[in-house]
Scaffold this active site. Structure first.
Site, mmCIF file in Angstrom:
data_model
loop_
_atom_site.group_PDB
_atom_site.id
_atom_site.type_symbol
_atom_site.label_atom_id
_atom_site.label_comp_id
_atom_site.label_asym_id
_atom_site.label_seq_id
_atom_site.Cartn_x
_atom_site.Cartn_y
_atom_site.Cartn_z
ATOM 1 N N ALA A 198 0.841 -1.195 0.000
ATOM 2 C CA ALA A 198 0.000 0.000 0.000
ATOM 3 C C ALA A 198 0.877 1.246 0.000
ATOM 4 O O ALA A 198 2.081 1.154 -0.229
ATOM 5 C CB ALA A 198 -0.931 -0.013 1.215
ATOM 6 N N ASN A 199 0.293 2.413 0.210
ATOM 7 C CA ASN A 199 1.062 3.663 0.272
ATOM 8 C C ASN A 199 0.411 4.590 1.297
ATOM 9 O O ASN A 199 -0.592 4.237 1.908
ATOM 10 C CB ASN A 199 1.142 4.308 -1.120
ATOM 11 C CG ASN A 199 -0.223 4.654 -1.650
ATOM 12 O OD1 ASN A 199 -0.927 5.502 -1.106
ATOM 13 N ND2 ASN A 199 -0.642 3.979 -2.726
ATOM 14 N N ARG A 200 0.987 5.770 1.474
ATOM 15 C CA ARG A 200 0.589 6.662 2.572
ATOM 16 C C ARG A 200 -0.567 7.599 2.245
ATOM 17 O O ARG A 200 -0.841 8.526 2.997
ATOM 18 C CB ARG A 200 1.783 7.510 3.007
ATOM 19 C CG ARG A 200 2.916 6.703 3.583
ATOM 20 C CD ARG A 200 3.988 7.612 4.181
ATOM 21 N NE ARG A 200 5.179 6.867 4.543
ATOM 22 C CZ ARG A 200 5.262 6.109 5.640
ATOM 23 N NH1 ARG A 200 4.233 6.030 6.479
ATOM 24 N NH2 ARG A 200 6.372 5.450 5.891
ATOM 25 N N ALA A 260 -4.185 7.423 -5.080
ATOM 26 C CA ALA A 260 -2.773 7.029 -5.199
ATOM 27 C C ALA A 260 -2.768 5.523 -5.498
ATOM 28 O O ALA A 260 -2.641 4.690 -4.599
ATOM 29 C CB ALA A 260 -2.030 7.343 -3.915
#
Ligand code: C5P
Length: 224
Positions: free
Chosen positions: A29-31, A95
């Site tokens: 995943a990402n922030r 994102a």
């Protein structure tokens, strides 16, 4: 001005990260917090649009007055976006993970002493923005993407505008020292065929409202 200048229009907005499974309990995943995308969905609804928000997993509330489609992976996000068409405007603020794990494990990958750690092989995800921007007669009149970069912001944004066939790219610097990724503020430039418009650092809600007003002006201008 009319209180609901987007009445009768459908807006599609993506938001948040995607989660790409490794096995039943782990993911990549990402922030992304989803704050900017959710604020844009809310601002468009405030102006009277019917809004479909396709969101990855986030820890923030659903914006009021918006139809929310929850997804986890990029492929699910693409499916949900395609199902939501037609739309007058599409804003791709998610994102999206660029890659997913090529072979998701059906069972939890076990840690075994003396056995080498697993090696993850990645494969590219579909580009949702580029796919929708190439949807022929179903292409929204206005297709807006984001470029979150840590270097060469404007060059990357201009390249993205062309490569993805977007109408505008909202370019923002997400270098860690800006505090933008996950924060409450954003400093953006709008990159289009007409040039570059740089906005001051604003609350993400204000970036959303200003973007929604620009969408109104463009849709009305285009239809005049
Ligand atoms: O290429 P890059 O990921 O920097 O492009 C960012 C823009 O493209 C954002 O608007 C993002 O939502 C969109 N995007 C997408 N699908 C992907 C990757 C990016 O819609 N797989």
């Amino acid at each position: 001005p009319a209180p609901h200048p987007l009445a009768g229009r459908h807006a599609l907005v993506t938001s948040g990260p995607t989660h790409e499974p490794i096995d039943p309990v782990r993911y990549l995943a990402n922030r992304s917090s989803g704050r900017q995308g959710h604020a844009i969905a809310a601002a468009l609804a405030d102006l009277g649009a019917r809004v479909t928000l396709v969101t990855g997993p986030v820890g923030i509330a659903d914006p009021p007055g918006v139809t929310v489609r929850r997804v986890e992976t990029a492929r699910q996000m693409l499916d949900a976006c395609q199902s939501a068409l037609p739309a007058d405007v599409a804003v791709f603020a998610a994102a999206v993970a660029d890659w997913r794990v090529e072979h998701e494990s059906a069972g939890k990958i076990k840690k075994q002493s003396g056995v080498a750690p697993p090696v993850l092989s990645l494969t590219p995800n579909p580009d949702i923005l580029a796919t929708i921007a190439a949807a022929g007669p179903l292409r929204p009149r206005l297709v807006i993407g984001f470029a979150a970069e840590t270097s060469d912001l404007m060059q990357n944004a201009q390249a993205k505008l062309k490569r993805k066939n977007a109408d505008w790219i909202v370019a923002n610097d997400v270098s860690p020292d800006t505090g933008i990724m996950g924060g409450a503020e954003n400093a953006v430039s709008i990159v289009s065929a007409d040039g570059i418009e740089t906005w001051p650092r604003l609350a993400k809600d204000d970036v959303a409202r200003r973007l929604a007003q620009r969408i109104v002006a463009t849709l009305h201008g285009a239809l005049a």
